[in-house]
Enzyme design. Structure first.
Site, PDB file in Angstrom:
ATOM      1  N   ASP A 181      20.039  55.987 -63.458  1.00  0.00           N
ATOM      2  CA  ASP A 181      20.812  54.968 -64.140  1.00  0.00           C
ATOM      3  C   ASP A 181      21.627  54.204 -63.090  1.00  0.00           C
ATOM      4  OD1 ASP A 181      21.880  53.656 -66.491  1.00  0.00           O
ATOM      5  OD2 ASP A 181      23.725  54.746 -66.087  1.00  0.00           O
ATOM      6  N   ASP A 204      24.594  51.455 -64.026  1.00  0.00           N
ATOM      7  CA  ASP A 204      25.980  51.257 -64.455  1.00  0.00           C
ATOM      8  C   ASP A 204      26.682  52.607 -64.584  1.00  0.00           C
ATOM      9  OD1 ASP A 204      25.942  48.398 -64.799  1.00  0.00           O
ATOM     10  OD2 ASP A 204      24.738  48.707 -66.597  1.00  0.00           O
TER      11      ASP A 204
END
Length: 266
Positions: free
Chosen positions: A12, A14
């Site tokens: 991921d 963010d």
């Protein structure tokens, strides 16, 4: 989990590599570490707002070097999934930013204001009531409701702000309709990511900062999960959650230090 046995990562962005416009400490060196160790990775983000090329430029500005083919956004996944389901030229009403627009157009879809076959909803920080009204009317008229991702909040440098899930909540209330979710934790995006990474899933691990998307989605696919506390989840939230990752770290710098020690003892 044995870090030394990891053969590939779904990462991921963010909250893991950056928050808003600020990089997380150690993010650049961590990506460089993966390259040095020859560990393939794919940056797998639920954020549909930017194109892969825009993400590459954003990351480069933070001294994080990646290539466009090392990314898969929920916007790209949405375009690819719909392309598998519909012929080119199907009509789509879109809420979202350039990332989703590019992904739909590249797959041959026609973006429309009226008579849509699909309503595709991605995160848009300039959302208007007029857009919500148009989407509501189209869904109630029979358009299929598609969501790039369900994230209720977004980790900005100012703190947590409304995410795409907040937009979906308004439309769900207005239409009495649940969307088909493409992004994490739905299996659709993980299947597309594993196909793009082209590795045996048994050696692939998910690295994220959200229990309800990264960890839950990875576990549903039978993948190992690494978790960092640099994003939306703190230790109290982690302790109270029924969804628990395999390993927890403060941030990717901490993960890299532990991983290097594991490799030294192989």
């Amino acid at each position: 989990m044995d870090l030394a046995a990891i053969e590939g990562l779904l990462i991921d962005m963010d909250g893991v590599l950056y928050r808003g416009r600020e990089p997380v400490a150690g993010a650049g060196p961590f990506v460089a570490f993966l390259r040095h160790q020859g560990i393939p990775f794919l940056l797998l983000t639920n954020n549909s707002s930017l194109t892969p090329e825009q993400y590459v430029a954003k990351l480069r500005g933070m001294d994080i070097e990646v290539r466009a083919e090392e990314l898969l956004t929920s916007a790209q996944a949405t375009g690819r999934y719909l392309a598998q389901m519909e012929p080119q030229g199907a009509r789509v009403y879109m809420i979202g930013r350039e990332g989703l627009r590019q992904a739909l157009v590249q797959q041959g879809f026609t973006l429309v204001e009226e008579g849509a076959d699909y309503v595709a909803v991605g995160w848009d920080w300039e959302l208007t009531f007029a857009q919500l009204k148009r989407a509501t009317l189209l869904i109630r008229a029979g358009a299929c409701f598609i969501a790039t991702n369900p994230d209720r909040t977004f980790p900005s440098e100012e703190g947590l702000i409304p995410g795409n899930g907040a937009i979906l909540a308004a439309l769900e209330a207005a239409t009495d309709t649940q969307p088909l979710v493409i992004g994490k934790p739905a299996p659709i995006i993980f299947r597309l990511a594993l196909a793009q990474l082209d590795l045996d899933p048994r050696g692939v691990v998910v690295l994220g900062d959200r229990l309800e998307t990264d960890v839950l989605g990875g576990q549903r696919m039978g993948l190992g999960t690494l978790f960092v506390l640099s994003g939306v989840t703190d230790r109290e939230m982690l302790a109270q959650s029924p969804t628990q990752p395999d390993l927890v770290f403060e941030d990717v710098a901490h993960l890299q230090r532990v991983w290097m020690r594991a490799l030294e003892h192989c």
